[in-house]
Design a protein around this motif. Sequence first.
Motif, PDB file in Angstrom:
ATOM      1  N   LEU A 184      -7.390  -4.999   3.092  1.00 28.71           N
ATOM      2  CA  LEU A 184      -7.225  -3.549   2.534  1.00 28.71           C
ATOM      3  C   LEU A 184      -5.668  -3.320   2.379  1.00 28.71           C
ATOM      4  CD1 LEU A 184      -9.866  -1.847   4.443  1.00 28.71           C
ATOM      5  CD2 LEU A 184     -10.269  -2.258   1.988  1.00 28.71           C
ATOM      6  N   PRO A 185      -5.113  -2.776   1.369  1.00 27.40           N
ATOM      7  CA  PRO A 185      -4.002  -2.277   1.375  1.00 27.40           C
ATOM      8  C   PRO A 185      -3.810  -1.056   2.401  1.00 27.40           C
ATOM      9  CG  PRO A 185      -4.858  -1.645  -0.758  1.00 27.40           C
ATOM     10  CD  PRO A 185      -5.866  -2.583   0.044  1.00 27.40           C
ATOM     11  N   LYS A 186      -2.466  -1.091   2.982  1.00 31.24           N
ATOM     12  CA  LYS A 186      -2.330  -0.042   4.331  1.00 31.24           C
ATOM     13  C   LYS A 186      -0.980   0.673   4.011  1.00 31.24           C
ATOM     14  CE  LYS A 186      -5.169  -3.137   7.024  1.00 31.24           C
ATOM     15  NZ  LYS A 186      -5.047  -4.280   6.080  1.00 31.24           N
ATOM     16  N   VAL A 187      -0.979   1.869   4.336  1.00 32.80           N
ATOM     17  CA  VAL A 187       0.279   2.528   4.318  1.00 32.80           C
ATOM     18  C   VAL A 187       0.366   3.225   5.871  1.00 32.80           C
ATOM     19  CG1 VAL A 187       1.531   4.827   3.475  1.00 32.80           C
ATOM     20  CG2 VAL A 187       0.155   3.253   1.961  1.00 32.80           C
ATOM     21  N   VAL A 188       1.586   2.846   6.456  1.00 31.84           N
ATOM     22  CA  VAL A 188       1.688   3.325   7.748  1.00 31.84           C
ATOM     23  C   VAL A 188       3.007   4.294   7.712  1.00 31.84           C
ATOM     24  CG1 VAL A 188       3.042   1.193   8.440  1.00 31.84           C
ATOM     25  CG2 VAL A 188       1.982   2.631  10.081  1.00 31.84           C
ATOM     26  N   LEU A 189       2.636   5.303   8.301  1.00 33.95           N
ATOM     27  CA  LEU A 189       3.810   6.410   8.088  1.00 33.95           C
ATOM     28  C   LEU A 189       4.469   6.790   9.645  1.00 33.95           C
ATOM     29  CD1 LEU A 189       2.111   9.028   5.953  1.00 33.95           C
ATOM     30  CD2 LEU A 189       3.839   7.375   5.235  1.00 33.95           C
ATOM     31  N   HIS A 190       3.729   6.133  10.636  1.00 34.65           N
ATOM     32  CA  HIS A 190       4.148   6.452  11.930  1.00 34.65           C
ATOM     33  C   HIS A 190       4.079   5.240  12.816  1.00 34.65           C
ATOM     34  CE1 HIS A 190       4.311   9.791  15.212  1.00 34.65           C
ATOM     35  NE2 HIS A 190       4.516   8.740  16.033  1.00 34.65           N
ATOM     36  N   ASP A 191       5.276   4.457  12.946  1.00 35.08           N
ATOM     37  CA  ASP A 191       5.437   3.168  13.606  1.00 35.08           C
ATOM     38  C   ASP A 191       6.741   3.270  14.348  1.00 35.08           C
ATOM     39  OD1 ASP A 191       4.056   0.203  13.463  1.00 35.08           O
ATOM     40  OD2 ASP A 191       6.124   0.214  13.702  1.00 35.08           O
ATOM     41  N   HIS A 192       6.747   3.127  15.488  1.00 36.09           N
ATOM     42  CA  HIS A 192       8.324   2.967  16.224  1.00 36.09           C
ATOM     43  C   HIS A 192       8.567   1.738  16.443  1.00 36.09           C
ATOM     44  CE1 HIS A 192       8.235   7.362  17.810  1.00 36.09           C
ATOM     45  NE2 HIS A 192       6.953   7.339  17.654  1.00 36.09           N
ATOM     46  N   LEU A 193       9.819   1.632  16.043  1.00 30.97           N
ATOM     47  CA  LEU A 193      10.724   0.278  15.718  1.00 30.97           C
ATOM     48  C   LEU A 193      10.685  -0.097  17.205  1.00 30.97           C
ATOM     49  CD1 LEU A 193      12.016  -1.755  13.864  1.00 30.97           C
ATOM     50  CD2 LEU A 193      14.153  -0.617  14.631  1.00 30.97           C
ATOM     51  N   PHE A 240      -9.813   4.354   2.206  1.00 32.57           N
ATOM     52  CA  PHE A 240      -9.182   4.545   1.042  1.00 32.57           C
ATOM     53  C   PHE A 240      -8.638   5.882   0.688  1.00 32.57           C
ATOM     54  CE2 PHE A 240      -9.730   6.468  -3.415  1.00 32.57           C
ATOM     55  CZ  PHE A 240      -8.684   6.045  -4.104  1.00 32.57           C
ATOM     56  N   GLU A 241      -9.319   7.175   1.354  1.00 33.93           N
ATOM     57  CA  GLU A 241      -8.821   8.408   1.349  1.00 33.93           C
ATOM     58  C   GLU A 241      -7.653   8.714   2.154  1.00 33.93           C
ATOM     59  OE1 GLU A 241     -12.388  10.805   2.191  1.00 33.93           O
ATOM     60  OE2 GLU A 241     -13.190  10.495   0.042  1.00 33.93           O
ATOM     61  N   ALA A 242      -7.855   7.988   3.528  1.00 36.03           N
ATOM     62  CA  ALA A 242      -6.735   8.217   4.217  1.00 36.03           C
ATOM     63  C   ALA A 242      -5.506   7.383   3.903  1.00 36.03           C
ATOM     64  CB  ALA A 242      -7.175   7.305   5.829  1.00 36.03           C
ATOM     65  N   THR A 243      -5.647   6.300   3.115  1.00 37.15           N
ATOM     66  CA  THR A 243      -4.400   5.477   2.841  1.00 37.15           C
ATOM     67  C   THR A 243      -3.931   6.218   1.763  1.00 37.15           C
ATOM     68  OG1 THR A 243      -5.587   3.439   3.480  1.00 37.15           O
ATOM     69  CG2 THR A 243      -3.848   3.386   1.965  1.00 37.15           C
ATOM     70  N   ALA A 270      -0.051   7.759   1.244  1.00 39.38           N
ATOM     71  CA  ALA A 270       0.852   7.390  -0.097  1.00 39.38           C
ATOM     72  C   ALA A 270       1.250   8.570  -0.455  1.00 39.38           C
ATOM     73  CB  ALA A 270       0.030   6.674  -1.084  1.00 39.38           C
ATOM     74  N   TRP A 271       0.441   9.637  -0.671  1.00 35.68           N
ATOM     75  CA  TRP A 271       1.060  11.018  -1.156  1.00 35.68           C
ATOM     76  C   TRP A 271       2.080  11.559  -0.307  1.00 35.68           C
ATOM     77  CZ3 TRP A 271       1.665  11.585  -5.942  1.00 35.68           C
ATOM     78  CH2 TRP A 271       0.848  11.117  -7.133  1.00 35.68           C
ATOM     79  N   GLY A 272       1.837  11.075   1.130  1.00 43.85           N
ATOM     80  CA  GLY A 272       2.783  11.941   2.193  1.00 43.85           C
ATOM     81  C   GLY A 272       3.994  11.116   2.416  1.00 43.85           C
ATOM     82  N   LEU A 287      -1.034   1.619  -6.476  1.00 43.61           N
ATOM     83  CA  LEU A 287      -1.171   0.441  -5.898  1.00 43.61           C
ATOM     84  C   LEU A 287      -2.302   0.500  -4.903  1.00 43.61           C
ATOM     85  CD1 LEU A 287       2.287  -0.791  -5.053  1.00 43.61           C
ATOM     86  CD2 LEU A 287       0.935  -1.802  -6.600  1.00 43.61           C
ATOM     87  N   VAL A 288      -2.402   1.422  -4.169  1.00 48.33           N
ATOM     88  CA  VAL A 288      -3.465   1.723  -3.229  1.00 48.33           C
ATOM     89  C   VAL A 288      -4.920   1.684  -4.169  1.00 48.33           C
ATOM     90  CG1 VAL A 288      -4.823   3.416  -1.821  1.00 48.33           C
ATOM     91  CG2 VAL A 288      -2.183   3.025  -1.396  1.00 48.33           C
ATOM     92  N   ILE A 289      -5.014   2.646  -5.263  1.00 48.49           N
ATOM     93  CA  ILE A 289      -6.269   2.457  -5.845  1.00 48.49           C
ATOM     94  C   ILE A 289      -6.612   1.026  -6.265  1.00 48.49           C
ATOM     95  CG2 ILE A 289      -7.193   3.640  -8.005  1.00 48.49           C
ATOM     96  CD1 ILE A 289      -5.286   6.052  -7.684  1.00 48.49           C
ATOM     97  N   GLU A 290      -5.591   0.686  -7.106  1.00 51.46           N
ATOM     98  CA  GLU A 290      -5.903  -0.940  -7.574  1.00 51.46           C
ATOM     99  C   GLU A 290      -6.408  -1.705  -6.341  1.00 51.46           C
ATOM    100  OE1 GLU A 290      -2.227  -2.198  -9.506  1.00 51.46           O
ATOM    101  OE2 GLU A 290      -2.348  -0.637 -11.025  1.00 51.46           O
ATOM    102  N   GLY A 291      -5.786  -1.492  -5.088  1.00 45.36           N
ATOM    103  CA  GLY A 291      -6.309  -2.485  -3.920  1.00 45.36           C
ATOM    104  C   GLY A 291      -7.642  -2.381  -3.425  1.00 45.36           C
ATOM    105  N   TYR A 292      -8.197  -1.101  -3.534  1.00 51.87           N
ATOM    106  CA  TYR A 292      -9.385  -0.850  -3.162  1.00 51.87           C
ATOM    107  C   TYR A 292     -10.286  -0.848  -4.336  1.00 51.87           C
ATOM    108  CZ  TYR A 292      -8.118   0.773   1.601  1.00 51.87           C
ATOM    109  OH  TYR A 292      -7.726   0.959   2.649  1.00 51.87           O
ATOM    110  N   GLY A 293      -9.839  -1.059  -5.537  1.00 50.48           N
ATOM    111  CA  GLY A 293     -10.724  -1.327  -6.518  1.00 50.48           C
ATOM    112  C   GLY A 293     -11.554  -0.204  -6.847  1.00 50.48           C
ATOM    113  N   ILE A 294     -11.053   1.309  -6.673  1.00 46.13           N
ATOM    114  CA  ILE A 294     -11.456   2.405  -6.768  1.00 46.13           C
ATOM    115  C   ILE A 294     -11.644   2.790  -8.416  1.00 46.13           C
ATOM    116  CG2 ILE A 294     -11.749   4.819  -5.982  1.00 46.13           C
ATOM    117  CD1 ILE A 294     -12.418   3.090  -3.970  1.00 46.13           C
TER     118      ILE A 294
END
Length: 356
Positions: free
Chosen positions: A11-20, A324-327, A331-333, A347-354
Amino acid sequence: MTLSTEDILALPKVVLHDHLDGGLRPATLIELAGEIGHELPSTDPEELAEIFATNANSGDLVRYLEAFAHTTAVMQTAANLTRVAREAVLDLAADGVIYAELRYAPEQHVSGGLSLQEVVEAVQAGIEEGVSAALEAGYAIRAAAILDAMRHLDRSAEIAQLALDNRGTCCVGFDIAGPELGFPAANHREAFQLLREHHMPVTIHAGEADGAASVGEALGLGSARRIGHGVRIHEDIDGFGGEELVLGVIAQHALDMQIPLECCPTSNVQTAAASSIADHPMHELRNLGFAVTVNTDNRLVSGVTMSSEFAALAEVGWTTEDFFEATLAAAWGAFLPYDEKADLAELVIEGYGIDL
């Protein structure tokens, strides 16, 4: 349908909160610590990772935070910062992440003599190297940095200016992190005023160690476009978890404006912002229409990946559609220009095949 490990990884993922500084590879931490003579609890990668995870799950915040003294100790040279950033991007890419915003506090990486500007340039070099190396390995990922100022220190105006100076080159946004309770966003009024005047994207850690009022201050005084964690915003909803709800001003604002909540399921349990994954407020917040996103927070310290967070949520009932909804919300955030967010969402929509 039950999601397999392979399904989740794909599943394609988008991470907005990841501490280096919370996501180093154990082997890298051991190697770099050895080079400077820094003593670690173990020099075995698996055992070290287990120690950190055990501390994180202990319910003792002091033990949870011990790991950061070790990770930041080895992140004081340009070469080490570049390496850590490069490996973070590579690890995220291999986990199915297609966009990542890595955050770190430049002021925590200057004890070795680097200037703040040298710190951000070193991290950016690593991010770019990681993106290129990931592509060579067959993974397409985009990554960017968010600069943190520490809540309990007094350099936020300086870090805000640093973020503005590096906007579009070495960072995409600003954050305040560190101890929330007792160190309100109001302490950093000057920084937030500067950022507002220059339309800089801001996310603020709030609603983790303190309640809904902290979230309100982040959204008001801080003009935050996202909230780091934000799970305790439910305290501004009378009857939360029941059928008859009354949203307070803060919760209604976050819902109306679709402010992304950067939820980090495992970390939120470890820091007592949530009692368990099954009873995490993010489920009901999602059901109410809040823009809930899924994040790692600290991959090494909490012993997680995006895939493991997805798996933990799948075990308590999350479906492919929920992910999908969370990802898509993530993406929009993202702190990207509108057209680039639209491309990421596609890319998220395509990756989830929605089929929308």
